[in-house]
Design a protein around this motif. Structure first.
Motif, PDB file in Angstrom:
ATOM      1  N   THR A   1      -5.298   2.379  -2.106  1.00  0.00           N
ATOM      2  CA  THR A   1      -4.139   2.131  -3.194  1.00  0.00           C
ATOM      3  C   THR A   1      -4.630   1.335  -4.275  1.00  0.00           C
ATOM      4  OG1 THR A   1      -2.460   2.022  -1.539  1.00  0.00           O
ATOM      5  CG2 THR A   1      -1.823   1.065  -3.433  1.00  0.00           C
TER       6      THR A   1
ATOM      7  N   HIS B   1       0.315  -5.295   2.873  1.00  0.00           N
ATOM      8  CA  HIS B   1       0.924  -4.681   3.844  1.00  0.00           C
ATOM      9  C   HIS B   1       2.422  -5.203   3.957  1.00  0.00           C
ATOM     10  CE1 HIS B   1      -2.888  -2.815   4.974  1.00  0.00           C
ATOM     11  NE2 HIS B   1      -3.040  -4.139   4.769  1.00  0.00           N
TER      12      HIS B   1
ATOM     13  N   ARG C   1      -6.387   1.784   3.713  1.00  0.00           N
ATOM     14  CA  ARG C   1      -5.203   2.199   2.864  1.00  0.00           C
ATOM     15  C   ARG C   1      -4.740   1.094   1.999  1.00  0.00           C
ATOM     16  NH1 ARG C   1      -4.069   0.995   8.005  1.00  0.00           N
ATOM     17  NH2 ARG C   1      -2.289  -0.828   8.622  1.00  0.00           N
ATOM     18  N   ALA C   2      -4.917   0.035   2.020  1.00  0.00           N
ATOM     19  CA  ALA C   2      -4.898  -0.915   0.934  1.00  0.00           C
ATOM     20  C   ALA C   2      -5.922  -0.776  -0.141  1.00  0.00           C
ATOM     21  CB  ALA C   2      -4.618  -2.384   1.516  1.00  0.00           C
TER      22      ALA C   2
ATOM     23  N   HIS D   1       0.775  -1.203   0.035  1.00  0.00           N
ATOM     24  CA  HIS D   1       0.143  -0.043   0.092  1.00  0.00           C
ATOM     25  C   HIS D   1       0.720   1.411  -0.005  1.00  0.00           C
ATOM     26  CE1 HIS D   1       0.737   1.075   4.086  1.00  0.00           C
ATOM     27  NE2 HIS D   1       0.732  -0.045   4.613  1.00  0.00           N
TER      28      HIS D   1
ATOM     29  N   ALA E   1      -7.354  -6.744  -2.879  1.00  0.00           N
ATOM     30  CA  ALA E   1      -6.696  -5.884  -1.849  1.00  0.00           C
ATOM     31  C   ALA E   1      -7.023  -6.347  -0.317  1.00  0.00           C
ATOM     32  CB  ALA E   1      -7.115  -4.381  -1.972  1.00  0.00           C
TER      33      ALA E   1
END
Length: 176
Positions: free
Chosen positions: A77, A123, A73-74, A22, A68
């Motif tokens: 992204t 991550h 946050r992922a 990410h 994802a």
């Protein structure tokens, strides 16, 4: 020196997995995000990853589906990557890509898929562990900086140790 297009680096393969960490998120802060899974990308992180995604697409990164981690946050992204692609691939949230990545579960989801190019967004340390497991290497084969991407090719369906690391690139290497 410019990075060559990925097509120039592509051996014959049945499937290519892109492993992506990410982009740049806010610092972990329990007072702002008591649930760390809700921590978003920063404004600067979104801008910077847009440039990274565009550079990856220019170099031939064209996943047909993006899986994802469900962490904000992922997912953000993954959304930025998908919006950079002309075909706007679907995004699937996959718990196997959460920080404590589960390679067996991620491979099970990927097994039998029709797509020849798939992106996994997750991550650290999970991405580094997934990469090592896929190529049969020791942990720490690469340091996944935020926004980094690895391409792993498989002659058949992805298996533990059955992949070949074709290339690895960071945002800094892309000039982003």
């Amino acid at each position: 020196e410019p990075v060559p297009p990925t097509s120039a680096l592509r051996p014959l393969h049945t499937m290519r997995l892109y492993l992506i960490r990410h982009a740049w998120a806010g610092d972990a802060d329990a007072s702002l995000w008591p649930d760390d899974s809700r921590r978003p990308l920063t404004s600067d992180g979104r801008k910077r990853y847009r440039r990274v995604a565009e550079a990856l697409v220019e170099r031939g990164v064209h996943p047909q589906i993006v899986a994802a981690s469900p962490y904000v946050r992922a997912r953000e992204t993954a959304d930025l990557l998908a919006r950079s692609l002309p075909q706007r691939p679907p995004i699937v949230e996959l718990s196997a890509l959460e920080p404590e990545s589960n390679v067996a579960e991620a491979l099970a989801w990927t097994a039998g898929r029709k797509e020849s190019e798939i992106a996994w967004v997750g991550h650290m340390p999970g991405m580094a562990l997934l990469l090592a497991s896929l190529v049969g290497a020791a942990e720490g084969i690469v340091e996944f900086k935020k926004g980094a991407c690895a391409a792993v090719d498989f002659e058949a369906q992805p298996t533990l140790g059955g992949g070949q690391l074709t290339w690895f690139i960071t945002a800094k290497m892309l000039g982003c």
